[in-house]
Design an enzyme around this catalytic site. Structure first.
Site, PDB file in Angstrom:
ATOM      1  N   GLY A  20      -4.834  -3.850   8.264  1.00  0.00           N
ATOM      2  CA  GLY A  20      -5.763  -2.817   8.706  1.00  0.00           C
ATOM      3  C   GLY A  20      -6.446  -3.150  10.025  1.00  0.00           C
ATOM      4  O   GLY A  20      -6.609  -2.286  10.892  1.00  0.00           O
ATOM      5  N   THR A  63       0.842  -1.186   0.000  1.00  0.00           N
ATOM      6  CA  THR A  63       0.000   0.000   0.000  1.00  0.00           C
ATOM      7  C   THR A  63       0.888   1.251   0.000  1.00  0.00           C
ATOM      8  O   THR A  63       2.095   1.105   0.103  1.00  0.00           O
ATOM      9  CB  THR A  63      -0.847  -0.147   1.285  1.00  0.00           C
ATOM     10  OG1 THR A  63      -2.181   0.038   1.012  1.00  0.00           O
ATOM     11  CG2 THR A  63      -0.410   0.699   2.390  1.00  0.00           C
ATOM     12  N   ARG A  68     -15.561  -4.238   3.365  1.00  0.00           N
ATOM     13  CA  ARG A  68     -14.527  -4.170   4.409  1.00  0.00           C
ATOM     14  C   ARG A  68     -13.827  -2.797   4.344  1.00  0.00           C
ATOM     15  O   ARG A  68     -13.453  -2.315   3.296  1.00  0.00           O
ATOM     16  CB  ARG A  68     -13.512  -5.284   4.188  1.00  0.00           C
ATOM     17  CG  ARG A  68     -12.363  -5.322   5.186  1.00  0.00           C
ATOM     18  CD  ARG A  68     -11.125  -4.607   4.680  1.00  0.00           C
ATOM     19  NE  ARG A  68      -9.954  -4.861   5.493  1.00  0.00           N
ATOM     20  CZ  ARG A  68      -8.794  -4.252   5.322  1.00  0.00           C
ATOM     21  NH1 ARG A  68      -8.651  -3.358   4.387  1.00  0.00           N
ATOM     22  NH2 ARG A  68      -7.767  -4.514   6.090  1.00  0.00           N
ATOM     23  N   VAL A  69     -13.671  -2.184   5.498  1.00  0.00           N
ATOM     24  CA  VAL A  69     -12.955  -0.912   5.575  1.00  0.00           C
ATOM     25  C   VAL A  69     -11.715  -1.145   6.432  1.00  0.00           C
ATOM     26  O   VAL A  69     -11.810  -1.690   7.535  1.00  0.00           O
ATOM     27  CB  VAL A  69     -13.855   0.182   6.192  1.00  0.00           C
ATOM     28  CG1 VAL A  69     -13.061   1.463   6.434  1.00  0.00           C
ATOM     29  CG2 VAL A  69     -15.053   0.459   5.280  1.00  0.00           C
ATOM     30  N   GLY A  70     -10.571  -0.767   5.913  1.00  0.00           N
ATOM     31  CA  GLY A  70      -9.328  -0.937   6.660  1.00  0.00           C
ATOM     32  C   GLY A  70      -8.989   0.291   7.477  1.00  0.00           C
ATOM     33  O   GLY A  70      -9.855   1.109   7.800  1.00  0.00           O
ATOM     34  N   ASP A  71      -7.715   0.418   7.813  1.00  0.00           N
ATOM     35  CA  ASP A  71      -7.270   1.525   8.665  1.00  0.00           C
ATOM     36  C   ASP A  71      -7.065   2.819   7.895  1.00  0.00           C
ATOM     37  O   ASP A  71      -7.038   3.900   8.499  1.00  0.00           O
ATOM     38  CB  ASP A  71      -5.932   1.156   9.310  1.00  0.00           C
ATOM     39  CG  ASP A  71      -4.892   0.830   8.240  1.00  0.00           C
ATOM     40  OD1 ASP A  71      -5.098  -0.151   7.500  1.00  0.00           O
ATOM     41  OD2 ASP A  71      -3.907   1.587   8.115  1.00  0.00           O
TER      42      ASP A  71
END
Ligand code: ASP
Length: 309
Positions: free
Chosen positions: A229, A176, A204-207
């Site tokens: 995340g 990333t 899905r939501v990561g950091d």
């Protein structure tokens, strides 16, 4: 007078790619650094981090923008966040599918809305209305990788629902992108962008869009994190680092304490982060096998694939 500085990362994880792919990624992160430094000279820390991250999104070498990985049902949903430490304004997008450059959409949210995070179809709607460039279909390389992973998954060779943390460690594809900068007026900023983790569930939501988790910037420090995340959200490294620096710890001591803490609580191969403070001191740390970085002030520039000692 602060010494302007820009630091980028191309992800903490395990770089197992062929040498030519790694060399291309190193060239791309170095060019992103030079591109961002031009904005640091003529503009602000905020512009520098956004432009550097957008450059990496466009390169296709990283898991962000054009290089974004696919979720379990073969779609791309991207996260990004940006914070200007001077104004304390934040813009972030979660699970967005439309823009080619999620980091530019995050900047639009920071500059033009009263919100902090927009998600899903709402974020896509804004991107389209603001005339941001649309994401083209995924590259053949991404589709090939996805098909390979799905085949393994069907054969039971990937134990996805046993815990996606284990899966992400196994796949080691955490390239990333992120950036932190200090400009000549002493302003700090950070930006991050990612396609998330391979075979993630849709939604899905990561950091990366979560302030204090994947990124943070204020009057003393700017931070960008990378890694898993779910671990980063649980451990909130970016806000922890700011709190320690505000308590008087040096940036390197703060970074070491947080890296130790995350490793102790969540294990190795989980996190990396870059940070800069208002004196131009930096911290670069990771507990994964590798982290790609680029470092640039006006008189010194380099890009490197760092390996864990
Ligand atoms: N932190 C990102 C995520 O979990 C992935 C990465 O940093 O490579 O969405």
């Amino acid at each position: 007078m602060p010494k302007p500085l820009l630091i980028l990362h191309g992800g903490a994880g395990r770089w197992r790619a062929p040498k030519d792919r790694i060399d291309k990624a190193l060239r791309d992160i170095y060019n992103a650094l030079e591109h961002g430094l031009r904005f640091l000279k003529s503009g602000s820390a905020l512009e520098a981090v956004v432009e550097a991250v957008a450059y990496m999104e466009d390169s296709g070498s990283f898991n962000a923008g054009l290089g974004s990985i696919l979720s379990i049902n073969g779609i791309r949903e991207m996260d990004a966040g940006v914070m200007d430490g001077y104004s304390m304004r934040i813009g972030a997008v979660a699970a967005t599918r439309y823009p080619k450059n999620p980091v530019r959409l995050a900047k639009v949210i920071l500059e033009k809305t009263d919100h902090v995070i927009l998600a899903g179809s709402g974020a896509d709607f804004l991107a389209e209305r603001m005339g941001l460039e649309k994401m083209p279909p995924p590259s053949n390389d991404i589709i090939r990788r996805y098909n390979e992973l799905i085949e393994k998954y069907k054969k039971g060779e990937i134990t996805y629902f046993k815990g996606n943390i284990e899966l992400a460690k196994e796949l080691g594809l955490l390239d990333t992108v992120g950036a932190v900068a200090l400009d000549q007026d002493g302003r700090l900023a950070s930006a991050v962008s990612t396609g998330g983790v391979w075979l993630k569930l849709p939604g899905r939501v990561g950091d990366s869009p979560i302030p204090g988790a994947g990124f943070w910037a204020d009057d003393l420090v700017a931070v960008a994190a990378t890694g898993l995340g779910e671990v980063i959200i649980r451990s909130m490294p970016s806000i922890r680092l700011s709190i320690l620096v505000h308590q008087g710890y040096s940036i390197s001591k703060s970074g070491e304490l947080i890296l130790d803490y995350v490793t102790r609580m969540c294990g190795l191969n989980t996190i990396g982060f870059i940070a800069v403070d208002r004196n131009g001191e930096e911290y670069i740390g990771f507990n994964t096998e590798h982290m790609m970085i680029a470092y640039g002030s006006f008189d010194k520039k380099y890009a490197k694939l760092l390996s864990r000692q």
